[in-house]
Design a protein around this motif. Structure first.
Motif, PDB file in Angstrom:
ATOM      1  N   TRP A   1      41.980  84.479  70.241  1.00  0.00           N
ATOM      2  CA  TRP A   1      42.289  83.910  68.926  1.00  0.00           C
ATOM      3  C   TRP A   1      43.660  84.345  68.432  1.00  0.00           C
ATOM      4  CZ3 TRP A   1      40.080  79.734  67.639  1.00  0.00           C
ATOM      5  CH2 TRP A   1      38.788  79.464  68.067  1.00  0.00           C
ATOM      6  N   PHE A   2      44.055  85.582  68.734  1.00  0.00           N
ATOM      7  CA  PHE A   2      45.424  86.014  68.427  1.00  0.00           C
ATOM      8  C   PHE A   2      46.430  85.069  69.088  1.00  0.00           C
ATOM      9  CE2 PHE A   2      44.834  90.859  67.515  1.00  0.00           C
ATOM     10  CZ  PHE A   2      44.728  90.580  66.160  1.00  0.00           C
ATOM     11  N   SER A   3      46.203  84.808  70.362  1.00  0.00           N
ATOM     12  CA  SER A   3      47.133  83.981  71.129  1.00  0.00           C
ATOM     13  C   SER A   3      47.116  82.538  70.645  1.00  0.00           C
ATOM     14  CB  SER A   3      46.787  84.039  72.620  1.00  0.00           C
ATOM     15  OG  SER A   3      46.911  85.358  73.112  1.00  0.00           O
ATOM     16  N   THR A   4      45.940  82.052  70.267  1.00  0.00           N
ATOM     17  CA  THR A   4      45.843  80.690  69.736  1.00  0.00           C
ATOM     18  C   THR A   4      46.691  80.524  68.479  1.00  0.00           C
ATOM     19  OG1 THR A   4      43.606  80.421  70.632  1.00  0.00           O
ATOM     20  CG2 THR A   4      44.262  78.926  68.863  1.00  0.00           C
ATOM     21  N   ILE A   5      46.617  81.514  67.587  1.00  0.00           N
ATOM     22  CA  ILE A   5      47.416  81.476  66.357  1.00  0.00           C
ATOM     23  C   ILE A   5      48.899  81.460  66.690  1.00  0.00           C
ATOM     24  CG2 ILE A   5      48.076  82.798  64.292  1.00  0.00           C
ATOM     25  CD1 ILE A   5      45.172  83.821  64.198  1.00  0.00           C
ATOM     26  N   LYS A   6      49.315  82.306  67.644  1.00  0.00           N
ATOM     27  CA  LYS A   6      50.730  82.379  68.012  1.00  0.00           C
ATOM     28  C   LYS A   6      51.228  81.072  68.607  1.00  0.00           C
ATOM     29  CE  LYS A   6      50.404  86.079  70.580  1.00  0.00           C
ATOM     30  NZ  LYS A   6      50.773  87.198  71.453  1.00  0.00           N
ATOM     31  N   ILE A   7      50.457  80.528  69.527  1.00  0.00           N
ATOM     32  CA  ILE A   7      50.881  79.302  70.196  1.00  0.00           C
ATOM     33  C   ILE A   7      50.937  78.141  69.208  1.00  0.00           C
ATOM     34  CG2 ILE A   7      50.190  77.581  71.908  1.00  0.00           C
ATOM     35  CD1 ILE A   7      49.121  79.932  73.604  1.00  0.00           C
ATOM     36  N   THR A   8      49.940  78.047  68.343  1.00  0.00           N
ATOM     37  CA  THR A   8      49.933  76.988  67.326  1.00  0.00           C
ATOM     38  C   THR A   8      51.149  77.105  66.421  1.00  0.00           C
ATOM     39  OG1 THR A   8      47.508  76.958  67.330  1.00  0.00           O
ATOM     40  CG2 THR A   8      48.611  75.969  65.433  1.00  0.00           C
ATOM     41  N   ALA A   9      51.464  78.324  66.016  1.00  0.00           N
ATOM     42  CA  ALA A   9      52.602  78.555  65.120  1.00  0.00           C
ATOM     43  C   ALA A   9      53.928  78.192  65.790  1.00  0.00           C
ATOM     44  CB  ALA A   9      52.626  80.011  64.671  1.00  0.00           C
ATOM     45  N   ILE A  10      54.067  78.558  67.066  1.00  0.00           N
ATOM     46  CA  ILE A  10      55.319  78.269  67.765  1.00  0.00           C
ATOM     47  C   ILE A  10      55.496  76.764  67.957  1.00  0.00           C
ATOM     48  CG2 ILE A  10      56.558  78.540  69.946  1.00  0.00           C
ATOM     49  CD1 ILE A  10      55.398  81.346  70.128  1.00  0.00           C
ATOM     50  N   VAL A  11      54.403  76.078  68.297  1.00  0.00           N
ATOM     51  CA  VAL A  11      54.475  74.622  68.429  1.00  0.00           C
ATOM     52  C   VAL A  11      54.876  73.994  67.099  1.00  0.00           C
ATOM     53  CG1 VAL A  11      53.118  72.536  68.822  1.00  0.00           C
ATOM     54  CG2 VAL A  11      52.845  74.498  70.349  1.00  0.00           C
TER      55      VAL A  11
END
Length: 469
Positions: free
Chosen positions: A162-172
Motif C-alpha cells: 500500500w505504501f508503494s501503491t500510494i507512491k506510484i499513484t502520486a508519481i503518475v
C-alpha cells in the motif's frame, strides 16, 4: 540435481524457517517501492545541484547500470532463491570471504541508509511542524515500522504494497499534471534546460558526479532477490518483478526529472527542500505543496520499511552462515528474525545522534557514509555473476529459464562502471567520506573473518553436511 545446485542446497537448508508468504504482486511492489524513496524525492535535489539539466543523462546512465544489475541478479535468483541472496551467491561461487564481505558491507550500508530515510522523514515533518524537534519524528515513525517488521513477513508485505501503491499513484498524477502544465504554458518547457548556464552548467564532470547520486537513488532494487527467499513462487515473482521494475524506474525517474526541470530552473530546484514541493509551489496550486510533502513522507517511510526488512534478512543469513552470533539467526513463531531486526535498527540511533548534533548536514553525511557499501555490493554482484555463469557452464548446469543477455561483455561493463563510480567518490568533496570509511572498513572485516569467523563458518558447513548424510 546438478553439482552446483546440489552444493548450494546446503546454504538453502541452513536458512530454512522463514515463511514463504509474499505474493508476486507484493514482490513487484516491494521492488519498485524500495527504489522510489528519498533518492528520488530528496536525493535528486543534490544530483540536480551537481549536474543541472544534464541530470537527465546522469539518471539514464544510472538506469542502464541498474538494468544490467537486475538482469544479472534475476538470473542468479531464478537459479537459487534464498534470503542470503547475492551474499550467498558470492560465498558459493567466489569464496567464503567474498560472501562475508558482501553481506556485511551491504548490511552496514542499508543500516545507514535507514538513517538517511528517517532523517528525511524529520525534514518532511518540519514542513507542517517547524517548531517540533526532528528527533521526535525519528523516534515515533521508527517505532511504528519496527513493530510492523516484527509482526510477520505478511504484515510487512501488505504495508509495503500500500505504501508503494500510494507512491506510484502520486508519481503518475504528478507526471500527468506536470505534462499538462508544460504543454499549455509557454513559460515552461525545454527552453529551461539551457536558460541558466546551459545543459551542462557544471560540465561533464558535474554530470558524472550526479551518476553516483543516481545509483544511491536506485539502491534497493536488489532487494527483490532478498525477498525471493520468502516468495510463494520465487521464479515467476522475480521474472515479473524484473520486467515491471525496469520499465517503471526508467519512466518514473526520467519523466519526473524532465518535467521538474522544464518547470523550475535547475539552480532553484537544486537548493532547498524536495524538488517536487518546489515545483508545486512554483505552479501556485493551493494545497498542492502539502499534498506532495505527504507523498514524499510516505515514500521515505516505505523505503525505510523495505530497508529494515532486507537488513534483517541479511543479518539472519550472516548468523546462519556462522558469520555472526547465533542469536541473530533465531526466528519467532511467525518466522521473523526479531533479534536481527533489533540489531538492524542501529542506523536509526545513529541518525538521531547526527540529527541532534548536525541538523543541517545529517542527510548528506549519512548518504556519503552508506554509499560505499552500496557501490561495493553492486560491483560484487556483477563479479559474482561472472563467476556464476562460468561455473554453471563448466559444470553443465541445466538451462535457466531467465538468462542475462550479452555475457560476458555486459556483466564486465557493469563491474567496471561500478568500479569507476567508486573511484570517482575520492575526487568529490561531498563523497570523500565514502572511501575514507569504506576501505578501512573492508580491511577490518577481512581481519575479523580470519580471526573470529573462519573456523566458526567451517564448523557450520561441516554440521550441515553431517546432518544431510
Amino acid at each position: 540435481m546438478q553439482p552446483q545446485q546440489k552444493s548450494f542446497s546446503e546454504i538453502s537448508e541452513r536458512e530454512q524457517g522463514l515463511k514463504r508468504r509474499l505474493t508476486s504482486g507484493q514482490m513487484s511492489m516491494i521492488a519498485i517501492g524500495g527504489a522510489i524513496g528519498t533518492g528520488l524525492f530528496l536525493g535528486s535535489k543534490f544530483a540536480i545541484g551537481f549536474a543541472g539539466p544534464s541530470v537527465i543523462i546522469s539518471y539514464a546512465i544510472g538506469g542502464l547500470i541498474t538494468l544490467l544489475l537486475m538482469g544479472c541478479l534475476a538470473e542468479m535468483t531464478v537459479a537459487h532463491s534464498t534470503s542470503g541472496s547475492f551474499g550467498a551467491y558470492a560465498e558459493h561461487y567466489i569464496g567464503p570471504l567474498a560472501g562475508f564481505l558482501v553481506r556485511y558491507a551491504y548490511w552496514s550500508c542499508v543500516v545507514l541508509a535507514v538513517g538517511t530515510e528517517v532523517t528525511a522523514v524529520a525534514e518532511y515533518m518540519e514542513f507542517w511542524f517547524p517548531d517540533v524537534p526532528g528527533w521526535l519524528w525519528v523516534c515515533t515513525f521508527s517505532a511504528a515500522l519496527i513493530v510492523i517488521n516484527a509482526m510477520s513477513v505478511k504484515a510487512f508485505g501488505t504495508i509495503e504494497y500500500w505504501f508503494s501503491t500510494i507512491k506510484i499513484t502520486a508519481i503518475v498524477a504528478f507526471i500527468i499534471l506536470g505534462a499538462y502544465v508544460v504543454w499549455g504554458n509557454p513559460q515552461y518547457g525545454t527552453a529551461q534546460y539551457t536558460a541558466h548556464g546551459g545543459f551542462f552548467p557544471n560540465g561533464l564532470w558535474g554530470m558524472w558526479i550526479a551518476v553516483v547520486i543516481s545509483i544511491f537513488s536506485y539502491l534497493s532494487v536488489e532487494m527483490i532477490a532478498v525477498a525471493a527467499g520468502e516468495a510463494e513462487d520465487p521464479e515467476q515473482a522475480v521474472k515479473k518483478a524484473f520486467r515491471a521494475t525496469i520499465v517503471r524506474l526508467v519512466v518514473f525517474y526520467l519523466l519526473t526529472l524532465a518535467l521538474i526541470l522544464a518547470i523550475v530552473p535547475w539552480d532553484k530546484a537544486g537548493k532547498e527542500g524536495s524538488p517536487f514541493v518546489t515545483v508545486m509551489q512554483a505552479m501556485d496550486i493551493p494545497g498542492a505543496a502539502g499534498v506532495i510533502n505527504f507523498i514524499v513522507l510516505v515514500a521515505a517511510l516505505s523505503a525505510m520499511n523495505s530497508q529494515l526488512y532486507i537488513t534483517t534478512r541479511m543479518m539472519f543469513s550472516l548468523s546462519r552462515a556462522g558469520h555472526a552470533p547465533s542469536l541473530f539467526g533465531r526466528l519467532t513463531r511467525s518466522g521473523t528474525p526479531l533479534n536481527a531486526l533489533l540489531l538492524s535498527t542501529s542506523g536509526i540511533a545513529i541518525a538521531v545522534v547526527l540529527k541532534v548534533l548536525y541538523p543541517e548536514s545529517a542527510f548528506t553525511l549519512m548518504m556519503a557514509i552508506s554509499m560505499f557499501g552500496a557501490l561495493f555490493t553492486w560491483m560484487m554482484i556483477f563479479v559474482t555473476h561472472y563467476f556464476f555463469r562460468r561455473r554453471w557452464a563448466r559444470e553443465g548446469g541445466a538451462q535457466l529459464s531467465f538468462r542475462m543477455p550479452g555475457f560476458p561483455v555486459l556483466t564486465l561493463l557493469g563491474a567496471f562502471a561500478m568500479l569507476a563510480i567508486l573511484i570517482t567518490t575520492a575526487f568529490t568533496g561531498v563523497f570523500k567520506l565514502t572511501l575514507v570509511f569504506g576501505v578501512p572498513f573492508l580491511l577490518i572485516l577481512a581481519a575479523l573473518y580470519f580471526l573470529l569467523f573462519k573456523k566458526r563458518a567451517e564448523a557450520v558447513v561441516l554440521k550441515t553436511r553431517t546432518q544431510r548424510s
